[in-house]
Design a protein around this motif. Structure first.
Motif, PDB file in Angstrom:
ATOM      1  N   UNK A 250      13.252  -6.155 -45.911  1.00  0.00           N
ATOM      2  CA  UNK A 250      12.778  -6.892 -44.744  1.00  0.00           C
ATOM      3  C   UNK A 250      12.345  -5.919 -43.657  1.00  0.00           C
ATOM      4  N   UNK A 251      11.215  -6.177 -43.013  1.00  0.00           N
ATOM      5  CA  UNK A 251      10.793  -5.317 -41.895  1.00  0.00           C
ATOM      6  C   UNK A 251      11.787  -5.376 -40.741  1.00  0.00           C
ATOM      7  N   UNK A 252      11.830  -4.310 -39.962  1.00  0.00           N
ATOM      8  CA  UNK A 252      12.603  -4.307 -38.723  1.00  0.00           C
ATOM      9  C   UNK A 252      11.683  -4.887 -37.643  1.00  0.00           C
ATOM     10  N   UNK A 253      11.783  -6.193 -37.444  1.00  0.00           N
ATOM     11  CA  UNK A 253      10.791  -6.875 -36.633  1.00  0.00           C
ATOM     12  C   UNK A 253      10.798  -6.445 -35.170  1.00  0.00           C
ATOM     13  N   UNK A 254      11.943  -6.064 -34.633  1.00  0.00           N
ATOM     14  CA  UNK A 254      11.966  -5.585 -33.247  1.00  0.00           C
ATOM     15  C   UNK A 254      11.167  -4.284 -33.129  1.00  0.00           C
ATOM     16  N   UNK A 255      11.226  -3.467 -34.159  1.00  0.00           N
ATOM     17  CA  UNK A 255      10.443  -2.221 -34.204  1.00  0.00           C
ATOM     18  C   UNK A 255       8.952  -2.539 -34.291  1.00  0.00           C
ATOM     19  N   UNK A 256       8.598  -3.557 -35.078  1.00  0.00           N
ATOM     20  CA  UNK A 256       7.198  -3.966 -35.210  1.00  0.00           C
ATOM     21  C   UNK A 256       6.679  -4.489 -33.873  1.00  0.00           C
ATOM     22  N   UNK A 257       7.472  -5.290 -33.190  1.00  0.00           N
ATOM     23  CA  UNK A 257       7.072  -5.815 -31.876  1.00  0.00           C
ATOM     24  C   UNK A 257       6.819  -4.680 -30.881  1.00  0.00           C
ATOM     25  N   UNK A 258       7.702  -3.692 -30.871  1.00  0.00           N
ATOM     26  CA  UNK A 258       7.542  -2.571 -29.961  1.00  0.00           C
ATOM     27  C   UNK A 258       6.317  -1.736 -30.320  1.00  0.00           C
ATOM     28  N   UNK A 259       6.040  -1.594 -31.612  1.00  0.00           N
ATOM     29  CA  UNK A 259       4.848  -0.863 -32.052  1.00  0.00           C
ATOM     30  C   UNK A 259       3.586  -1.526 -31.510  1.00  0.00           C
ATOM     31  N   UNK A 260       3.552  -2.856 -31.520  1.00  0.00           N
ATOM     32  CA  UNK A 260       2.374  -3.552 -30.989  1.00  0.00           C
ATOM     33  C   UNK A 260       2.214  -3.272 -29.494  1.00  0.00           C
ATOM     34  N   UNK A 261       3.301  -3.260 -28.762  1.00  0.00           N
ATOM     35  CA  UNK A 261       3.219  -2.961 -27.331  1.00  0.00           C
ATOM     36  C   UNK A 261       2.734  -1.531 -27.095  1.00  0.00           C
ATOM     37  N   UNK A 262       3.192  -0.593 -27.904  1.00  0.00           N
ATOM     38  CA  UNK A 262       2.734   0.790 -27.779  1.00  0.00           C
ATOM     39  C   UNK A 262       1.240   0.911 -28.077  1.00  0.00           C
ATOM     40  N   UNK A 263       0.791   0.208 -29.101  1.00  0.00           N
ATOM     41  CA  UNK A 263      -0.627   0.267 -29.464  1.00  0.00           C
ATOM     42  C   UNK A 263      -1.501  -0.392 -28.397  1.00  0.00           C
ATOM     43  N   UNK A 264      -1.036  -1.495 -27.835  1.00  0.00           N
ATOM     44  CA  UNK A 264      -1.783  -2.121 -26.735  1.00  0.00           C
ATOM     45  C   UNK A 264      -1.848  -1.177 -25.538  1.00  0.00           C
ATOM     46  N   UNK A 265      -0.753  -0.480 -25.285  1.00  0.00           N
ATOM     47  CA  UNK A 265      -0.721   0.505 -24.202  1.00  0.00           C
ATOM     48  C   UNK A 265      -1.732   1.623 -24.478  1.00  0.00           C
ATOM     49  N   UNK A 266      -1.798   2.066 -25.723  1.00  0.00           N
ATOM     50  CA  UNK A 266      -2.765   3.104 -26.092  1.00  0.00           C
ATOM     51  C   UNK A 266      -4.191   2.586 -25.951  1.00  0.00           C
ATOM     52  N   UNK A 267      -4.397   1.319 -26.299  1.00  0.00           N
ATOM     53  CA  UNK A 267      -5.735   0.733 -26.176  1.00  0.00           C
ATOM     54  C   UNK A 267      -6.229   0.798 -24.731  1.00  0.00           C
ATOM     55  N   UNK A 268      -5.346   0.517 -23.789  1.00  0.00           N
ATOM     56  CA  UNK A 268      -5.766   0.507 -22.378  1.00  0.00           C
ATOM     57  C   UNK A 268      -6.201   1.893 -21.909  1.00  0.00           C
ATOM     58  N   UNK A 269      -5.846   2.928 -22.645  1.00  0.00           N
ATOM     59  CA  UNK A 269      -6.197   4.294 -22.265  1.00  0.00           C
ATOM     60  C   UNK A 269      -7.201   4.929 -23.226  1.00  0.00           C
ATOM     61  N   UNK A 270      -7.774   4.132 -24.092  1.00  0.00           N
ATOM     62  CA  UNK A 270      -8.727   4.663 -25.067  1.00  0.00           C
ATOM     63  C   UNK A 270     -10.152   4.327 -24.662  1.00  0.00           C
ATOM     64  N   UNK A 271     -11.073   5.164 -25.085  1.00  0.00           N
ATOM     65  CA  UNK A 271     -12.489   4.864 -24.907  1.00  0.00           C
ATOM     66  C   UNK A 271     -12.929   3.907 -26.002  1.00  0.00           C
ATOM     67  N   UNK A 272     -14.073   3.293 -25.826  1.00  0.00           N
ATOM     68  CA  UNK A 272     -14.573   2.347 -26.830  1.00  0.00           C
ATOM     69  C   UNK A 272     -14.700   3.004 -28.194  1.00  0.00           C
ATOM     70  N   UNK A 273     -15.202   4.243 -28.229  1.00  0.00           N
ATOM     71  CA  UNK A 273     -15.441   4.892 -29.528  1.00  0.00           C
ATOM     72  C   UNK A 273     -14.149   5.273 -30.238  1.00  0.00           C
ATOM     73  N   UNK A 274     -13.017   5.215 -29.542  1.00  0.00           N
ATOM     74  CA  UNK A 274     -11.733   5.552 -30.163  1.00  0.00           C
ATOM     75  C   UNK A 274     -10.828   4.338 -30.373  1.00  0.00           C
ATOM     76  N   UNK A 275     -11.303   3.149 -30.009  1.00  0.00           N
ATOM     77  CA  UNK A 275     -10.406   1.987 -29.993  1.00  0.00           C
ATOM     78  C   UNK A 275     -10.329   1.224 -31.318  1.00  0.00           C
TER      79      UNK A 275
END
Length: 343
Positions: A250-275
């Motif tokens: 079974x996945x560690x769903x709390x870890x998966x949820x946090x990963x999504x928040x980290x990736x969204x955070x990275x998206x806000x700091x990425x350029x279009x060509x890197x997103x």
């Protein structure tokens, strides 16, 4: 958690809305029942005319994964109004589903027709049968219980991305980081990328700008991207099985949820060509969690950022064929018992 008692159509609709997290539109929602207890919840877009048989077979196949279920309750959401003397909206779909379920030893216990303003029994009199205003869901006991626990129902399942800075300075820093990575040993680069990602996933706060730039750069390389995505659920099984959600663990769903928040955070700091790789990774998380329509939206955004991004295009084709993540088909591995979407 206390058990909910569903008694009225308003209770059913409130349960569906809170389980899915949004109010369905032009959709069929099915709920399996096991000894009068709710099992799986599945939402699917309504079919195009002529596709009812294959559509019904697909839905019945999904529902049959709940091996203990013997019956199904459905709610058909449509703006098409019922008319006296004519078949109910999407009658061919419900007839095909009835037959497909019967082959699998399952029956339809009840059905609701949900319009723009009212809900009524699907098999009732289109004009003279009783109907309830949809506003009745707001006062239902089930709705009150969910709201008390902090749950809300969004008006639609359209995603809303956080604002992105799209800074040129960040883009240049990512490019510089990528150049330095290309001069290093491949194994060393992979080890560094995985170590950084693990530290982020284990942390309780967002990383600094230097770490985010490194993460964005790492995701630009397909081999590293795939490994970092496979590291998200915290499962020690082959990468392909993890990415396709076909593991024994079974996945560690709390870890998966946090990963999504980290990736969204990275998206806000990425350029279009890197997103594009960031948005694709977020799409995979949504697919793992059973949110097929949201996964599709993230993949479309990835393709808008980079129309040639292969993994996004291939993944969108997979989801478009109605393939759902293996974890969602087992109540022991599914994400928080949320509803499943197959688009």
């Amino acid at each position: 958690m206390e058990m909910f008692t569903i008694k009225t159509p308003a209770d059913v609709l409130s349960f569906i809305g809170h389980t899915l997290g949004f109010w369905p539109r032009e959709s069929l929602v099915c709920i399996t029942l096991v000894d009068n207890h709710v099992g799986a919840t599945l939402r699917v877009d309504l079919p195009q005319p002529g596709a009812e048989m294959s559509y019904a077979q697909t839905i019945a196949g999904y529902l049959a994964h709940d091996a203990e279920a013997a019956s199904v309750v459905f709610a058909l959401y449509t703006s098409l109004p019922p008319e006296a003397g004519r078949s109910r909206p999407h009658a061919a779909t419900i007839a095909a589903l009835t037959g497909a379920l019967a082959v699998r030893g399952m029956t339809i216990r009840d059905g609701l027709l949900v319009g723009d303003d009212t809900v009524s029994q699907y098999d009732g009199d289109p004009m003279g049968g009783p109907s309830l205003p949809l506003t009745s869901t707001q006062s239902s006991q089930i709705n009150a219980e969910f709201v008390y626990r902090g749950s809300t129902i969004a008006p639609t399942n359209r995603i809303t991305l956080p604002a992105s800075t799209k800074e040129t300075q960040t883009a240049d820093a990512v490019e510089s980081c990528m150049e330095s990575m290309q001069s290093l040993n491949v194994r060393d680069v992979m080890d560094r990328a995985r170590t950084l990602w693990t530290e982020m996933l284990d942390a309780k706060s967002y990383p600094n700008d230097e770490q985010i730039i490194s993460l964005i750069a790492n995701l630009q390389f397909p081999t590293i991207r795939d490994q970092l995505m496979a590291d998200i659920p915290g499962i020690d099984e082959p990468m392909d099985r993890v990415l396709l959600a076909q593991t024994n663990s079974k996945p560690h769903w709390s870890r998966v949820e946090w990963a999504e928040q980290l990736l969204l955070h990275a998206y806000t700091r990425s350029s279009t060509r890197h997103s594009a790789p960031i948005l694709t990774a977020i799409a995979f998380i949504n697919w793992w969690e059973g949110r097929g329509s949201k996964a599709h939206q993230f993949l479309q955004l990835a393709l808008e950022a980079d129309p040639g991004y292969y993994l996004a295009r291939l993944s969108d084709q997979m989801i478009g064929r109605g393939i759902v993540a293996g974890w969602t088909m087992d109540r022991n591995t599914a994400y928080r018992n949320r509803g499943l979407e197959a688009s």
